[in-house]
Design a protein around this motif. Structure first.
Motif, PDB file in Angstrom:
ATOM      1  N   HIS A 174       0.779  -1.259  -0.278  1.00 37.45           N
ATOM      2  CA  HIS A 174      -0.307  -0.237   0.131  1.00 37.45           C
ATOM      3  C   HIS A 174       0.954   1.307   0.081  1.00 37.45           C
ATOM      4  O   HIS A 174       0.381   2.309  -0.516  1.00 37.45           O
TER       5      HIS A 174
ATOM      6  N   SER B 167      -1.362  -0.023  -4.427  1.00 33.37           N
ATOM      7  CA  SER B 167      -1.661   1.573  -4.948  1.00 33.37           C
ATOM      8  C   SER B 167      -0.463   1.993  -4.346  1.00 33.37           C
ATOM      9  O   SER B 167      -1.153   3.205  -4.703  1.00 33.37           O
TER      10      SER B 167
ATOM     11  N   GLU C 159       0.452  -4.993   0.797  1.00 35.81           N
ATOM     12  CA  GLU C 159      -1.301  -5.687  -0.153  1.00 35.81           C
ATOM     13  C   GLU C 159      -1.783  -7.380  -0.095  1.00 35.81           C
ATOM     14  O   GLU C 159      -2.833  -7.600  -0.136  1.00 35.81           O
TER      15      GLU C 159
END
Length: 82
Positions: free
Chosen positions: A9, A41, A63
């Motif tokens: 992320h 992300s 993630e």
């Protein structure tokens, strides 16, 4: 040995995880842009080769971890959902 890619992320999580992989003896671990087939992300992933997915080295902001399978990827573990 299998080939893995971990997505994150945040860039900081990618840096921390790659560093932990290297400390665990995976000198070939490297940061790279995420392959188009995968979502991320922050856009940064860690590529590494290991006998297992090395989940203990992954930052809490991971993630997902994928295993390379021919020309594609197979989901090994998804990170915690917010």
């Amino acid at each position: 040995m299998e080939q893995y890619v971990a997505t994150f992320h945040t860039h900081l999580a990618a840096l921390r995880s790659c560093s932990a992989l290297k400390k665990a003896g995976l000198d070939g671990a490297r940061l790279a842009p995420v392959p188009r087939r995968l979502s991320s992300s922050c856009g940064t992933c860690a590529f590494y080769e290991a006998g297992d997915p090395m989940l203990s080295c992954m930052d809490g902001d991971m993630e997902a971890v994928y295993r390379r399978d021919g020309d594609g990827f197979v989901l090994v573990r998804k990170g915690e959902e917010e």
